[in-house]
Design a protein around this motif. Structure first.
Motif, PDB file in Angstrom:
ATOM      1  N   GLN A  51       0.828  -1.208   0.000  1.00 26.17           N
ATOM      2  CA  GLN A  51       0.000   0.000   0.000  1.00 26.17           C
ATOM      3  C   GLN A  51       0.865   1.264   0.000  1.00 26.17           C
ATOM      4  N   TRP A  52       1.980   1.237   0.714  1.00 25.47           N
ATOM      5  CA  TRP A  52       2.877   2.404   0.719  1.00 25.47           C
ATOM      6  C   TRP A  52       3.443   2.659  -0.670  1.00 25.47           C
ATOM      7  N   ALA A  53       3.823   1.573  -1.365  1.00 26.38           N
ATOM      8  CA  ALA A  53       4.335   1.741  -2.728  1.00 26.38           C
ATOM      9  C   ALA A  53       3.245   2.250  -3.667  1.00 26.38           C
ATOM     10  N   LYS A  54       2.011   1.794  -3.435  1.00 23.20           N
ATOM     11  CA  LYS A  54       0.900   2.248  -4.275  1.00 23.20           C
ATOM     12  C   LYS A  54       0.622   3.728  -4.051  1.00 23.20           C
ATOM     13  N   ILE A  55       0.691   4.199  -2.787  1.00 24.28           N
ATOM     14  CA  ILE A  55       0.480   5.614  -2.487  1.00 24.28           C
ATOM     15  C   ILE A  55       1.585   6.462  -3.106  1.00 24.28           C
ATOM     16  N   ARG A  56       2.825   5.970  -3.028  1.00 18.64           N
ATOM     17  CA  ARG A  56       3.960   6.718  -3.586  1.00 18.64           C
ATOM     18  C   ARG A  56       4.116   6.524  -5.083  1.00 18.64           C
ATOM     19  N   ASN A  57       3.199   5.711  -5.667  1.00 19.25           N
ATOM     20  CA  ASN A  57       3.252   5.432  -7.109  1.00 19.25           C
ATOM     21  C   ASN A  57       4.599   4.823  -7.503  1.00 19.25           C
ATOM     22  N   GLN A  58       5.047   3.866  -6.675  1.00 23.30           N
ATOM     23  CA  GLN A  58       6.306   3.177  -6.927  1.00 23.30           C
ATOM     24  C   GLN A  58       6.039   1.713  -7.283  1.00 23.30           C
ATOM     25  N   LYS A  59       6.962   1.143  -8.029  1.00 19.75           N
ATOM     26  CA  LYS A  59       6.888  -0.277  -8.349  1.00 19.75           C
ATOM     27  C   LYS A  59       7.741  -1.067  -7.355  1.00 19.75           C
ATOM     28  N   ILE A  60       7.228  -2.227  -6.986  1.00 21.20           N
ATOM     29  CA  ILE A  60       8.009  -3.141  -6.158  1.00 21.20           C
ATOM     30  C   ILE A  60       8.714  -4.101  -7.099  1.00 21.20           C
ATOM     31  N   LEU A  61      10.034  -3.992  -7.152  1.00 22.32           N
ATOM     32  CA  LEU A  61      10.800  -4.697  -8.174  1.00 22.32           C
ATOM     33  C   LEU A  61      10.620  -6.207  -8.100  1.00 22.32           C
ATOM     34  N   ILE A  62      10.561  -6.767  -6.881  1.00 24.37           N
ATOM     35  CA  ILE A  62      10.470  -8.219  -6.782  1.00 24.37           C
ATOM     36  C   ILE A  62       9.148  -8.725  -7.331  1.00 24.37           C
ATOM     37  N   ASN A  63       8.055  -7.946  -7.116  1.00 25.32           N
ATOM     38  CA  ASN A  63       6.762  -8.329  -7.689  1.00 25.32           C
ATOM     39  C   ASN A  63       6.799  -8.273  -9.197  1.00 25.32           C
TER      40      ASN A  63
END
Length: 968
Positions: A44-56
């Motif tokens: 959720q934090w990555a989604k709020i910051r509009n960031q991608k989670i590299l491992i996903n």
């Protein structure tokens, strides 16, 4: 960057806790909850910051990278080679095919403590008759051991420690425990045991005491092979590192696996009709293979309650009314026997028909369930469900191969209930015929509470939705509250009548009449009490256990999913990888189902509708809550309704994983079914013994054919037996090995089990068919005196000499047969003992009266159901009375007190009442320590209609205890 690293850490942690072996259930559960919470927060934090989670992104990617692929394959090879070249952990079992040991016959048993029961032995060894084998392992103790105690169930054995002989068991010895007081220094030691005995393999164990005043506890593992080295110790210390390397290597090759998984799936989908046809053939092959295997291993191994239902079915078939019983509930025993009595007419072998009936229920359950998933879901869901049931696991196949009529019948009823509910939902109408059938099936299955209750509640919720789905509920905003409620009541009544739900209510009411009718007319209320209270089982198995974490998640769920064996074998079976994963994946599927199913289940499937999805979720939740927190207790059998919901739950979760990363979906599928399949393939024949004897490995007596021949010659049908020896030095006798009943026909053995556990005291009619014999091991002995010292109401030793005195010519005058190593006592053929079923019993303490007259000479007070006790004798004294149906001449009275020798009637009087009500004192009972009895023999027979035993209060405040009563 920190968020991405945290997300990667949480993912690795989830994979580790899901797959690692030997982690405590509470640590695994709470750790997974914490890690999933961390995954959610970082996502959720990555989604709020509009960031991608590299491992996903990497896991779900299909873009190949030669460097990462090469690195991943290299790491996999490193892990694979380290496993191949590392010595196997566990206790070595080396057995011979001739005079000498052969290295070809060696396997290892990885157990947490040094206790090996028959179900853990290698399968080839378990099937041998003449056994000669060697057990060896190294163990490490961090503290010095002060004394050791070795146990061998039977046979000869020689024990070695670091090459020195330290103990020797001989087959003819009375005590099966061998105690040595010897200091064993802290460090690594080699323990070996050479065993010779007649099959099956015996229970063996070693217990150790760390100090002079310490209790004996089983020697703790892990156990290492003889070739244990420092390098191997290093690899054991770094097992976590190797495990994480394996997880990392799989993640590195995920893109390549995703790509080829998509290519293979597209190839299959283009040929879907042929693929489904081949898939169904393969799955049916699995089903028939395991059914044939289970049928062969479980045939002729029935428990006493199933055998009793068989006898009841035979009585029903002959037009007679059998005794109605099962755990204190009248309705249940009969409903299980009625289908069997019908089925017996179509088979030539009554015993075989008992097993065939449960297989018939299995086929019914399979056909109806797979049909529901095909018609109301899709072919892929139905194929997956059939594969799930074909593999099944130990628990599933036990249900349908051990004559458990109630459980298998409940599953079949549940399948029909769902078929009716889904059909009504699909047609948007509940027809009168289906309404009547739903009520009838629900009523018939309700006796198997709490198993059937989730089926009834979840399907009834679907029917309610069908009834009210077209209702037009007017608001009446300007009307009074009373008028609004009145209108809604009329609308509800109209729609219930229109959709025939009232027929279902009436049908359910009629078919549950055995529950409420007896209470309403003032008769026996046992059935009603059973319905509201259930069986009296403690919620946690051990004091302090959490019913959900320890009992359900840690024990019952692995058993239910088929990884572990039921009853006392609650440990991960050896040589099975990732045994915890099915339980973890199940919990994930249950929690995620309602969130995933709306988007995952195919369009056009009625399971996609909210009411159907909620119904499946409701079925799962109700089953878990009832099974874990209800007063019915916690047993794997109470989670049977999950068999209907599990295919939908797992299919949904696997489909969602496939959309995210096909490689993870394929891995989850493999890791879920791999331990289940291996559990079936590595099973022991001893998993199919009678339930109460499975853990300790008690089997049919050796040379039982001689015993059967004697029983046939003497026309004995029922045999009570006890096969010798204490199994725990901390107990004054046994709970699980005594008081066995064997239903013997002309050639086959129908059941061997504990009588006191299986047959309630008010259902002894099945034992009054004729004369009853008693079988004992010639070394029968209760040797523990710890509870007797300084305790006037304690236990005392009971040996075969005491039993021989009881059955000898001075008291019972039974014929003695020596059938080495057993002694058989049978009544004289011309002797006609008084049928105890004709007696009427009464006492100052009217609890468990019949336990004193059930022919079961229980030898210790482990359960009040097996003996009668006055409680502490009050000031006015205690009494026990036997009334006869007509005046009867009385010559001899014998009371057997078992090991509770202090509880005999002191200062007592025996009073005989004649038909006119005139009382006559005929003497007093005299205690005889040789036979553990109190008896009175009259010089002249006295005719009376009742016999009363009275005893006065003693200064020491003792009790009057009767384990068995004979009057001649």
């Amino acid at each position: 960057m920190i968020n991405q690293l945290a997300h990667s850490f949480f993912l690795f942690g989830i994979l580790f806790l899901s797959l690692a072996h030997g982690i405590r259930s509470d640590v695994r559960f709470y750790g997974l909850v914490f890690l999933f919470f961390g995954i959610f927060i970082t996502y959720q934090w990555a989604k709020i910051r509009n960031q991608k989670i590299l491992i996903n992104s990497w896991i779900s990617s299909e873009q190949q990278s030669k460097s990462t692929l090469l690195l991943g394959i290299s790491l996999i090879l490193v892990c694979f080679l380290s496993i191949i070249f590392s010595p196997k952990v566990g206790i070595s079992v080396l057995w011979s095919t001739g005079a000498e040991y052969s290295i070809k016959n060696e396997e290892r048993i990885d157990v947490p403590t040094f206790k090996i029961i028959p179900s853990l032995y290698p399968r080839k060894l378990a099937l041998c008759d003449d056994l000669q084998f060697r057990i060896s392992a190294k163990f490490k103790t961090n503290e010095p051991i002060h004394a050791a105690q070795f146990y061998l169930e039977r046979g000869n054995a020689t024990w070695y420690l670091d090459g020195d002989r330290i103990a020797n068991h001989k087959a003819e010895e009375v005590s099966r425990f061998f105690f040595i007081q010897r200091d064993i220094n802290a460090g690594i030691h080699l323990l070996e045991c050479e065993i010779q005995c007649q099959g099956p393999p015996p229970v063996i164990s070693m217990m150790a005491a760390l100090g002079a005043d310490q209790e004996f506890r089983e020697l703790q593992g892990p156990f290492f092979p003889i070739d244990y080295t420092g390098a191997f110790q290093f690899s054991q210390m770094n097992v976590v590192l190797f495990f994480l390397i394996g997880i990392l290597s799989f993640i590195l090759i995920c893109p390549t696996l995703n790509l080829y998984s998509k290519i293979i799936s597209n190839f299959i989908l283009k040929r879907s009709p042929l693929s489904f046809f081949i898939g169904f053939l393969v799955v049916l092959g699995f089903l028939f293979y395991y059914n044939i295997q289970m049928y062969d291993l479980s045939r002729m191994r029935y428990e006493a309650d199933e055998a009793a239902f068989g006898l009841m079915a035979q009585e029903l078939d002959s037009g007679q009314s059998p005794p109605l019983f099962h755990y204190g509930q009248q309705y249940q025993g009969t409903i299980e026997s009625i289908p069997l009595s019908i089925f017996i007419n179509y088979t030539n072998n009554n015993i075989k028909s008992m097993l065939d009936l449960t297989i018939l229920w299995q086929l019914t359950f399979l056909l109806v369930t797979v049909y529901c998933f095909w018609i109301y879901g899709n072919p892929a869901l139905s194929l997956f469900a059939l594969f799930f049931f074909a593999i099944g696991g130990l628990h599933y196949h036990w249900i349908f191969h051990k004559c458990w009529f109630g459980y298998s019948f409940s599953l079949a009823c549940g399948a029909f209930l769902f078929l009716i509910a889904l059909h009504a939902y699909d047609k948007q109408y509940l027809s009168p015929v289906y309404a009547f059938l739903w009520g009838a099936i629900a009523g018939l299955s309700l006796y198997e509470l709490p198993i059937s209750l989730p089926f009834v509640m979840s399907t009834f919720s679907i029917l309610l939705f069908v009834v009210f789905r077209e209702g037009q509920w007017d608001s009446y905003t300007n009307a009074s509250v009373f008028n609004w409620l009145s209108c809604q009541t009329k609308n509800g009544y109209r729609f219930i009548c229109k959709n025939n739900l009232w027929i279902a209510f009436i049908s359910l009411f009629l078919f549950t009449s055995p529950y409420w009718l007896t209470g309403w007319i003032g008769g026996n209320e046992d059935a009603l009490r059973f319905l509201t209270e259930g069986r009296e089982l403690a919620a946690p198995r051990v004091t302090g256990e959490d019913p959900f974490i320890d009992r359900f998640f840690g024990e019952c769920l692995p058993v239910f999913l088929g990884i572990r064996a039921p009853y006392e074998q609650f440990n991960d079976p050896p040589n099975i990888p990732f045994p915890a994963f099915p339980s973890v994946f199940f919990m994930i599927s249950v929690c995620a189902f309602l969130f995933l199913s709306r988007r995952i289940l195919p369009d056009g499937s009625i399971f996609q509708n909210p009411i159907l999805r909620y119904s499946v979720g409701l079925l799962s939740v109700i089953t878990i809550v009832l099974g874990v927190y209800s007063p019915f207790g916690i047993w794997p059998w109470y989670f049977l309704p999950l068999y209907w919901a599990l295919p939908v739950l797992l299919f949904t979760c696997l489909s969602r994983l496939w959309k995210w990363a096909p490689s993870f979906s394929a891995l989850a599928f493999i890791l879920y079914f791999l331990p289940i399949i291996l559990g079936l393939e590595l099973r022991s024949p001893f998993l199919f013994q009678a339930s109460s004897l499975s853990a300790s490995g008690l089997s049919i007596p050796t040379d039982f054919s001689k015993i059967i021949d004697t029983l046939k010659q003497e026309q004995i049908q029922y045999l009570l037996c006890d096969q010798g020896f204490d199994v725990n030095i901390n107990d004054a006798g046994r709970d699980w090995l005594g008081e066995c009943i064997t239903f013997a026909s002309s050639r086959e053995i129908r059941a061997i089990d504990r009588l006191s556990r299986r047959v309630p005291v008010y259902a002894q009619e099945i034992m009054n068919a004729g004369r009853i014999g008693y079988l004992f091991h010639k070394h029968f002995f209760y040797s523990n005196l710890s509870l007797a010292e300084g305790n006037i109401n304690g236990y005392a030793p009971l040996s075969i000499s005491n039993i021989e005195e009881l059955f000898g010519p001075r008291l019972l005058n039974y014929k003695k047969y020596t059938l080495d190593p057993y002694i058989l006592f049978l009544p004289e053929r011309e002797q006609s003992p008084m049928l105890k079923s004709h007696w009427t019993l009464n006492a100052s303490n009217p609890v468990f009266l019949s336990a004193a007259a059930d022919w079961n000479i229980s030898v210790r007070a482990h359960s009040r159901h097996t003996y009668w006790s006055s409680g502490e004798i009050p000031e006015s004294g205690a009494w026990f009375r036997v009334s006869f149906p007509e005046p009867t001449p009385v010559h001899k009275i014998i009371l057997f007190h078992g090991t509770k020798v202090a509880d005999y009637p002191r200062n007592n009087r025996v009073i005989v009442t004649n038909s006119l009500g005139v009382e006559r004192s005929v003497g007093s009972l005299q205690y005889d320590p040789l036979s553990r009895t109190s008896s009175l023999t009259l010089e002249e027979r006295v005719r009376g209609s009742s016999v009363r035993i009275e005893t006065d209060r003693s200064e020491d405040g003792t009790w009057l205890t009767i384990f068995e009563l004979w009057i001649f």
